[in-house]
Design a protein around this motif. Structure first.
Motif, mmCIF file in Angstrom:
data_model
loop_
_atom_site.group_PDB
_atom_site.id
_atom_site.type_symbol
_atom_site.label_atom_id
_atom_site.label_comp_id
_atom_site.label_asym_id
_atom_site.label_seq_id
_atom_site.Cartn_x
_atom_site.Cartn_y
_atom_site.Cartn_z
ATOM 1 N N UNK A 1 -12.863 9.498 11.842
ATOM 2 C CA UNK A 1 -12.020 8.340 11.565
ATOM 3 C C UNK A 1 -10.744 8.375 12.372
ATOM 4 N N UNK A 2 -10.248 9.603 12.640
ATOM 5 C CA UNK A 2 -9.017 9.757 13.402
ATOM 6 C C UNK A 2 -9.154 9.137 14.781
ATOM 7 N N UNK A 3 -10.336 9.200 15.345
ATOM 8 C CA UNK A 3 -10.581 8.635 16.665
ATOM 9 C C UNK A 3 -10.549 7.110 16.642
ATOM 10 N N UNK A 4 -10.693 6.507 15.447
ATOM 11 C CA UNK A 4 -10.725 5.054 15.324
ATOM 12 C C UNK A 4 -9.373 4.463 14.996
ATOM 13 N N UNK A 5 -8.390 5.328 14.726
ATOM 14 C CA UNK A 5 -7.077 4.817 14.330
ATOM 15 C C UNK A 5 -6.137 4.752 15.526
ATOM 16 N N UNK B 1 -1.983 4.381 -18.961
ATOM 17 C CA UNK B 1 -0.527 4.335 -19.110
ATOM 18 C C UNK B 1 0.067 3.143 -18.360
ATOM 19 N N UNK B 2 -0.402 2.892 -17.147
ATOM 20 C CA UNK B 2 0.158 1.765 -16.389
ATOM 21 C C UNK B 2 -0.185 0.426 -17.047
ATOM 22 N N UNK B 3 -1.393 0.305 -17.578
ATOM 23 C CA UNK B 3 -1.759 -0.938 -18.259
ATOM 24 C C UNK B 3 -0.895 -1.163 -19.501
ATOM 25 N N UNK B 4 -0.592 -0.089 -20.202
ATOM 26 C CA UNK B 4 0.260 -0.183 -21.398
ATOM 27 C C UNK B 4 1.621 -0.771 -21.050
ATOM 28 N N UNK B 5 2.100 -0.473 -19.862
ATOM 29 C CA UNK B 5 3.430 -0.939 -19.447
ATOM 30 C C UNK B 5 3.344 -2.123 -18.485
ATOM 31 N N UNK B 6 2.236 -2.832 -18.537
ATOM 32 C CA UNK B 6 2.046 -4.055 -17.746
ATOM 33 C C UNK B 6 2.225 -3.801 -16.255
ATOM 34 N N UNK B 7 1.637 -2.695 -15.822
ATOM 35 C CA UNK B 7 1.663 -2.388 -14.397
ATOM 36 C C UNK B 7 0.903 -3.424 -13.587
ATOM 37 N N UNK B 8 1.323 -3.602 -12.363
ATOM 38 C CA UNK B 8 0.685 -4.569 -11.465
ATOM 39 C C UNK B 8 -0.143 -3.842 -10.411
ATOM 40 N N UNK B 9 -0.809 -4.632 -9.575
ATOM 41 C CA UNK B 9 -1.626 -4.087 -8.501
ATOM 42 C C UNK B 9 -1.240 -4.752 -7.185
ATOM 43 N N UNK B 10 -1.180 -3.955 -6.131
ATOM 44 C CA UNK B 10 -0.931 -4.468 -4.787
ATOM 45 C C UNK B 10 -2.220 -4.294 -3.988
ATOM 46 N N UNK B 11 -2.749 -5.390 -3.458
ATOM 47 C CA UNK B 11 -4.028 -5.368 -2.762
ATOM 48 C C UNK B 11 -3.826 -5.097 -1.270
ATOM 49 N N UNK B 12 -4.517 -4.071 -0.775
ATOM 50 C CA UNK B 12 -4.462 -3.714 0.637
ATOM 51 C C UNK B 12 -5.833 -3.957 1.270
ATOM 52 N N UNK B 13 -5.867 -4.473 2.484
ATOM 53 C CA UNK B 13 -7.158 -4.711 3.138
ATOM 54 C C UNK B 13 -7.796 -3.417 3.611
ATOM 55 N N UNK B 14 -9.126 -3.450 3.758
ATOM 56 C CA UNK B 14 -9.869 -2.335 4.334
ATOM 57 C C UNK B 14 -10.410 -2.791 5.681
ATOM 58 N N UNK B 15 -9.959 -2.160 6.746
ATOM 59 C CA UNK B 15 -10.420 -2.511 8.083
ATOM 60 C C UNK B 15 -11.511 -1.567 8.548
ATOM 61 N N UNK B 16 -11.461 -1.216 9.808
ATOM 62 C CA UNK B 16 -12.441 -0.288 10.366
ATOM 63 C C UNK B 16 -12.368 1.074 9.689
ATOM 64 N N UNK B 17 -11.149 1.437 9.269
ATOM 65 C CA UNK B 17 -10.922 2.693 8.554
ATOM 66 C C UNK B 17 -10.374 2.386 7.172
ATOM 67 N N UNK B 18 -10.983 2.980 6.143
ATOM 68 C CA UNK B 18 -10.476 2.824 4.779
ATOM 69 C C UNK B 18 -9.129 3.541 4.686
#
Length: 218
Positions: free
Chosen positions: A214-218, A180-197
């Motif tokens: 993971x909570x201990x790493x944030x 559905x998003x592709x049909x309406x020319x949806x875009x993508x926002x790129x987020x980095x992956x650090x120590x915690x996804x």
């Protein structure tokens, strides 16, 4: 860009069946003494101009959150797009232009999620953006046709103006978000992956244990 886009409403998607967790409300499971859902609420609240929760069944189990609880309007389990539609219908009643959606089982999503999605929508006729992260390490070897990005379809910016189109698509059997998003020319926002996804989600008991670590790493 309208003021409504700059100040979106937030919708937390908690309508899943949680089959890999044995059923029930996995969003009410706890890490670090707090439920996944309460962590999501605290993380999303400062980013939006009001929030609602998409969940089916008895809304009373979420009464302590003091949030509107939106049920799917599409019969049967229609997946996250049904929750998005419920959010868009609610947002229309509030006079909003768009919503930002997040998943209730993903407690580490970015604190600048809404801002980044909105920036990526600049110039779009209808703001429609999904969050993505780069595929790293072993992920590049997995199936997916050599794609180098993971799309996170429950984390997005959605326009109220397209809610009737989405309703029609769901009623004709569409379930896959990106179709559905592709049909309406949806875009993508790129987020980095650090120590915690940031988009790590809890699907299994093992994931819950991993989220505690993971909570201990944030």
């Amino acid at each position: 860009m309208s003021k409504g886009t700059r100040y979106p409403l937030g919708v937390i998607l908690a309508g899943g069946l949680a089959t890999r967790m044995g059923g029930g409300d996995k969003s009410l499971l706890k890490i670090g003494g707090q439920t996944l859902l309460s962590r999501v609420v605290a993380r999303l609240g400062p980013q939006v101009n009001g929030m609602a929760l998409n969940a089916n069944g008895d809304p009373g189990r979420f009464a302590d959150l003091n949030l509107p609880v939106l049920q799917d309007s599409i019969d049967g389990f229609a997946g996250p797009l049904a929750g998005v539609l419920a959010g868009l219908d609610w947002a229309a009643e509030q006079g909003a232009d768009c919503i930002v959606s997040v998943a209730a089982d993903t407690p580490f999503f970015p604190l600048d999620l809404a801002d980044r999605l909105i920036r990526e929508s600049e110039g779009q006729g209808h703001p429609l953006v999904l969050a993505t992260t780069p595929r790293l390490g072993d992920e590049l070897l997995k199936s997916g046709g050599g794609k180098r990005l993971n799309r996170h379809p429950t984390f997005g910016l959605w326009p109220v103006a397209l809610r009737d189109d989405l309703r029609k698509a769901l009623n004709t059997g569409l379930r896959k978000v990106v179709l559905w998003t592709d049909k309406h020319e949806g875009r993508e926002a790129l987020f980095p992956v650090g120590q915690v996804d940031p988009f790590f989600n809890v699907n299994t008991p093992e994931d819950l244990i991993q989220a505690e670590k993971m909570l201990e790493q944030t």
